[in-house]
Structure formats: structure tokens, C-alpha cells
Design an enzyme around this catalytic site. Sequence first.
Site, PDB file in Angstrom:
ATOM      1  N   TYR A  83       0.831  -1.207   0.000  1.00 18.70           N
ATOM      2  CA  TYR A  83       0.000   0.000   0.000  1.00 18.70           C
ATOM      3  C   TYR A  83       0.866   1.258   0.000  1.00 18.70           C
ATOM      4  O   TYR A  83       0.932   1.977  -0.972  1.00 18.70           O
ATOM      5  CB  TYR A  83      -0.964  -0.022   1.194  1.00 18.70           C
ATOM      6  CG  TYR A  83      -2.046   1.027   1.091  1.00 18.70           C
ATOM      7  CD1 TYR A  83      -3.160   0.820   0.285  1.00 18.70           C
ATOM      8  CD2 TYR A  83      -1.952   2.226   1.778  1.00 18.70           C
ATOM      9  CE1 TYR A  83      -4.156   1.784   0.166  1.00 18.70           C
ATOM     10  CE2 TYR A  83      -2.940   3.193   1.674  1.00 18.70           C
ATOM     11  CZ  TYR A  83      -4.032   2.969   0.869  1.00 18.70           C
ATOM     12  OH  TYR A  83      -5.001   3.926   0.758  1.00 18.70           O
TER      13      TYR A  83
ATOM     14  N   SER B 103      -6.759   0.908  -4.613  1.00 15.63           N
ATOM     15  CA  SER B 103      -6.840   2.316  -4.259  1.00 15.63           C
ATOM     16  C   SER B 103      -5.448   2.945  -4.391  1.00 15.63           C
ATOM     17  O   SER B 103      -4.873   2.928  -5.472  1.00 15.63           O
ATOM     18  CB  SER B 103      -7.427   2.468  -2.847  1.00 15.63           C
ATOM     19  OG  SER B 103      -7.830   3.788  -2.626  1.00 15.63           O
TER      20      SER B 103
ATOM     21  N   ASP C 171     -18.386   3.620  -7.086  1.00 21.63           N
ATOM     22  CA  ASP C 171     -17.257   4.098  -6.289  1.00 21.63           C
ATOM     23  C   ASP C 171     -17.342   5.615  -6.159  1.00 21.63           C
ATOM     24  O   ASP C 171     -17.320   6.339  -7.157  1.00 21.63           O
ATOM     25  CB  ASP C 171     -15.943   3.694  -6.959  1.00 21.63           C
ATOM     26  CG  ASP C 171     -14.739   3.837  -6.033  1.00 21.63           C
ATOM     27  OD1 ASP C 171     -14.773   4.692  -5.138  1.00 21.63           O
ATOM     28  OD2 ASP C 171     -13.755   3.089  -6.225  1.00 21.63           O
TER      29      ASP C 171
ATOM     30  N   HIS D 250     -16.228   1.399  -3.575  1.00 21.78           N
ATOM     31  CA  HIS D 250     -14.789   1.282  -3.352  1.00 21.78           C
ATOM     32  C   HIS D 250     -14.432   0.003  -2.603  1.00 21.78           C
ATOM     33  O   HIS D 250     -13.281  -0.406  -2.594  1.00 21.78           O
ATOM     34  CB  HIS D 250     -14.297   2.509  -2.572  1.00 21.78           C
ATOM     35  CG  HIS D 250     -12.836   2.760  -2.701  1.00 21.78           C
ATOM     36  ND1 HIS D 250     -12.228   3.100  -3.889  1.00 21.78           N
ATOM     37  CD2 HIS D 250     -11.834   2.713  -1.778  1.00 21.78           C
ATOM     38  CE1 HIS D 250     -10.936   3.264  -3.689  1.00 21.78           C
ATOM     39  NE2 HIS D 250     -10.668   3.025  -2.429  1.00 21.78           N
TER      40      HIS D 250
END
Length: 678
Positions: free
Chosen positions: A453, A533, A616, A651
Site C-alpha cells: 500500500y 486504491s 465508487d 470502493h
Amino acid sequence: MKYPPTPVAPVTDTYHGDVVTDPYRWLEDSDSPAVQAWTAEQNALTEAWLSAIPARQRIRARLAELLAIGVLGCPTPVRGRYLYLRREGMQNQPVLYVRDGLEGPERTAIDPNALSADGTTALDWYEPSMDGRLLAYGLSADGSEQSTLRVLDLDTGETLGDEIPHTRAADVAWLPDRSGFYYTRYPAPGEVPEGEEHYHRSVFFHRRGDDYRRDALGFKPAEKEFWPSVSVSDDGRWLLLSVSRGFDRNDLYLQDRAGGGPFVAVAQDRPFVFDGQVVRGTLYLRTNDGAPNYRLITVNAAVATDREQWREIVAARETAVLSSVRVTARRLVLDYLERASARLCLANLNGSDMIEVPLPTFGSLFGLGSEPDGEELLYGFSAYTVPPSVYRVDLASGESRLWRRVDAGIEPEQFLVEQISYPSKGGTGISMFLVHRRDLERNGSAPTYLTGYGGFNISMTPGFARSLMLWLEQGGVLAVPNLRGGGEYGEAWHQAGMLAQKQNTFDDFIAAATWLIAEGYTAPERLAIAGGSNGGLLMGAALTQRPALFRAVLVQVPLLDMLRYHRFLIARLWIPEYGSAEEPEQYAWLRAYSPYHAVRDSVAYPAALFATAESDTRVDPFHARKMVARLQAASSSGRPVLLRLESRAGHGAGKPLTKVLDELTDTWSFIFRELGLA
């Protein structure tokens, strides 16, 4: 593969003297019939390709078994009443339960599964009143996270008349007498210029039974992107207001409700985080001001603006980040993160006599339940091979016992969990968790799933993920590096992977892949990478910067066009993390790595599956559409570049289990197929 035709309609922009051509600007318009038709053709291609994978039904069957492993949340105690989430079997959504007494009979408070036939109504958040009688909660549909606030009487089960729309991710702070509450709300369409409904989050006060349209405005931030949140002290006297100005700083204000005065600034215009709570007239302040790994300060709330009165009671640690603090009747509960793994400590209210609560292994805390005048602590714990478990600590004695654990039916002893360190570009040491079967042979052939991430001060810590057991059972290796940009090692670590330093995140991830190959775990043709994301941005950067290093790339709800990202949905909130192409210096950072603009013609790119969703409200699906079109035209490898756009989903939050199963079946089938397991 034979892809559906994608028209090229170039649009040219000039950024600070730099001319940039966008061949697929037309794919940004989700409402266009041409875009919808193109998307339908791409989805049909993806479905046909995935359906032809021989192992797909076997994968789905095992995933269904794994997803049936229950979900258990950490209970919130409030005056002898306990609220918690639990999901059993194939329920689409977790159910909110309530108990009177921790061992009392369980009864349903809110069951979202009964609110929509297909499970697409989700419980987004909830906040009980201080006496545990009433519950404010938010529901939304289709993964949109656009909550509507309602109030439930937990004694009678009656839903009261209060109903407030536009309460996405609401903060709710009840008054002690439950006569009303402060809360955050977004504007309705028409109240602000079109497109700004995702901003202008403000604080209001609602008196129970009133029409919300008459609620008094309590605070409106100076900038539309600022993010306020509120809390009320245990005695109802002090209203604490935190206003985030990005992901590395916030302002903190305090109001004496007894005196009826204005908000006063406890901390303002400083590049630090100030996380506060007022208990028994004392402001407890967790901050990285003067301490990158955070320290704890106390001050009498009546003189909180006088920094000379601030007193440090818990100093910062060099090797651990103070993640959160809870104040109880006689103890401080201190939640630390050390080498990306949870540590839980108890101390006296003055910070002395600290002891550690033993945790089972490398792992994560997924909740802390306590009360300001309470004598107990509830905490949730899980790890890669440890399913969700909730413990109760007697704060008087420090004794800990297991309250409930999810029955997973797995054998954790057959897997090895270890943490290693490897050098990134420039020599910075990066920690990484590795999980695999104990009988793994390091001969360079193990199928490996590398994920990361590296952004927004979010930490990647060891937690139980049901679908990953499928991978581990097949002899796969799971690798999770703690990249710069995350919060695993404090604010300095976060800042080392944001704005002008964002390339560090990508370098750390690429270095993890090269280390796994050099150490004999895997090879490029057996290496899959995945992220969503901000992690989807990471995947886009990795596949464009080092395409030969990976065989398969799973890119979920991604940011990819970094020159235009901030123009859509809520993305202006992320300018403090990434920067904006509207500023010359920041444009240079973004242009250097923007994945959509980094695609080159006639390059052998890895197989890639881009998964996004039409509802989203965070990351616009246009990122995935444009990137798919560009890669399909550019790649010379012959490996598939696929788009999976899901309807009635967002999302990720609130996605029903049936849709989760469909998505996981598709994504794991893709990875199994490309790495030779299916």
C-alpha cells in the site's frame, strides 16, 4: 487477444509549458452511452476469458467455504450494554448485536440483510448514546457510502423519527442526557456549486425530534477540503473539534459548553497531528509535535491553550509508534505498533507503572472497547493464521481472558510466518512479512503474491484474510512489505513516501520483488502483484516501471491518471498526499510517475486485470478504463489486459458477500491461470 475496438480521440493539454496528449479522454464520462457500450464489451470479454479457466469452479467452491468463516467485531461497552458486529456463514452483511451484560443473551439491533434482497444495503457506522439507550447509525446502498443517519431505541427496538441524509462517514457526539448530538454532514445537491457535494463537510447540532434542516451549524471549515470531527467529554462540558488538513496535520479546538463561549485553538497551523480526548476535565493529547513516533500530553481543559501547562506523561519510543490511547477509570490503554505488529500496554493515569498485555504472535488489533469510567478493556486480535479473537482484560488486575474466537477450521501450525528486512534503493531497510507452508523449498519456483500500500499513514499489519488461505494451501507465498508512505514507523516514514518522495514507495516495492527472486523464493514468471486504491496506483507504477519483473498484476479501484485525478469525486482531499498538476513543481513529481502517462508502445507488459466499480464515490472508474485502453493498444506480450467493472458496488466498503465471492473468484482465477496453477 482480440480486444473490442477502442476509438482514439486525442485531447491535448499544456501543463506549465509541457504538452501532454490524452488519447482516451472520452472514456472519462461514465454517463456516456459510448462509454457504457465499450465497458459492456470489455466486461463480456473478461467474463468469457475467466469462464474458460478450468480450475475456476474449484477455486469458487473453496472460496465459498473460506468466506463462510465468521466475522466478529470488538464489542463497544456502554453502561453494562455491549454492541458488536458479527457475520455467520454466507450472510451478505455483518449484523449488529447487543447484549445486556457481556455474557447476557444476544439480540439483534440492526440486520442490514433484511433491508435489501441482494444484500447491497450496508451499515456504515454506529454510535451509541452515553447511557447506551439510543443508537445513531448510518445506512447506505450499493457500496456508495452515502449514509443516511437514523436513531434506534435499543430498549424497545423502535426506530425513531430522526432521519438525516448526506452523513457519509459521520462523526456523532451525543450529549449525556441524549437530548441531542453533534454530527457531521455534507451539503445537499444545489446547496453548493455542482461537483462540490463531496466537500464542505461541516458540524451541526441536532436536537432529537427536530427537522434536520433546522439544525444549527456548529462549525464550517475555512477550506472545503478540510475534514472536521467532533467529540464530547464524559461530563458533557467540553466539545472537542479536530479539523484535518491532510493526512499529516490537523487543527484542534475546544469549546466550554458550560460557559457558552467560542471555540479556542489548542493547536492551529502546525504541521503535526493532535489527537485529543477530554476525560474528567483533563485533555489527553497524543501528538507527534516534538516526537515523530508520538507521545502523550495532559493538560487541564480549562487552560489547554497555554502550552506552558502541557505535561508529557508518556514519552515517545524510538522503536514503536503510539497509535492510539484510551482513558479508563484508573488506567491508560496504550496501543503501539512495533515493527508493524501490535503491542498493547497499560499504565497508570499519570503514565507510570507501564505493563504489557501479552499478545499471541505477530498481529493486529482490530478494536478497543472501553469506557472513561470503566474497569475493563475489550480488544480484538487477529494475525495471518489466527482468526478474529476478542479478549477481555480486567483493568484492576491486568488479567486477560479470551471472550470469543471465530471458528476457522484451519491448521495454523502448517504455516510459517516470519518478518525479514531487505534493502531498498539507496540502502533504506524495509521490513516485510512472509507467510508460506513450512515445507516450502526455496528453489525459485514458488508462486508468490506480493501486495502493498504505502500511503496516507496507513499501516500494513498482519491480519486474518480468509481468501489468502486458498493461496497458502496451494503452496503459495504471501509477501507484504512495509513501504515508505505508510504509518508503520511513524510520521517520518509516512512523509518519506508522499508528495515529492512518492517514488520511494515504488522503489521499496520493486526492491521487495527483486529480493524475493534473488533469495530463491520465486521467479518473474511466478510472481503476481496486487493492490487497491493507493495500492492500485502502486501497481500501476510497478507495471510501467518494471514490466519484466512480474507475470500478473491485479489492479483494484486504482488511481492511474495522476494529472487529472484531483478533478473527480472526493480526490481533492488527497492533494496534500500527492500534490496537484496545477502547481508547476508538483506537476513535475506527478508527471514523472503517473502510470497512465508512463505506458510505452510495443513493450511486453505483464497480464493485468483492472477491477473497479460503478458506484465508487472515492476513486472514479475512469482511471481503470483509460489504463486498460492504453495498455491494450501498447502491450506486445500477448498477455491479457482485462477490465472488470462491477455494478451496484463501490470502493469496497459494504460490499455484500455474494459480490465478494464473485470478485474473489475472478481475481484468484486470473492469478492462478497466469502463474500456472489453473
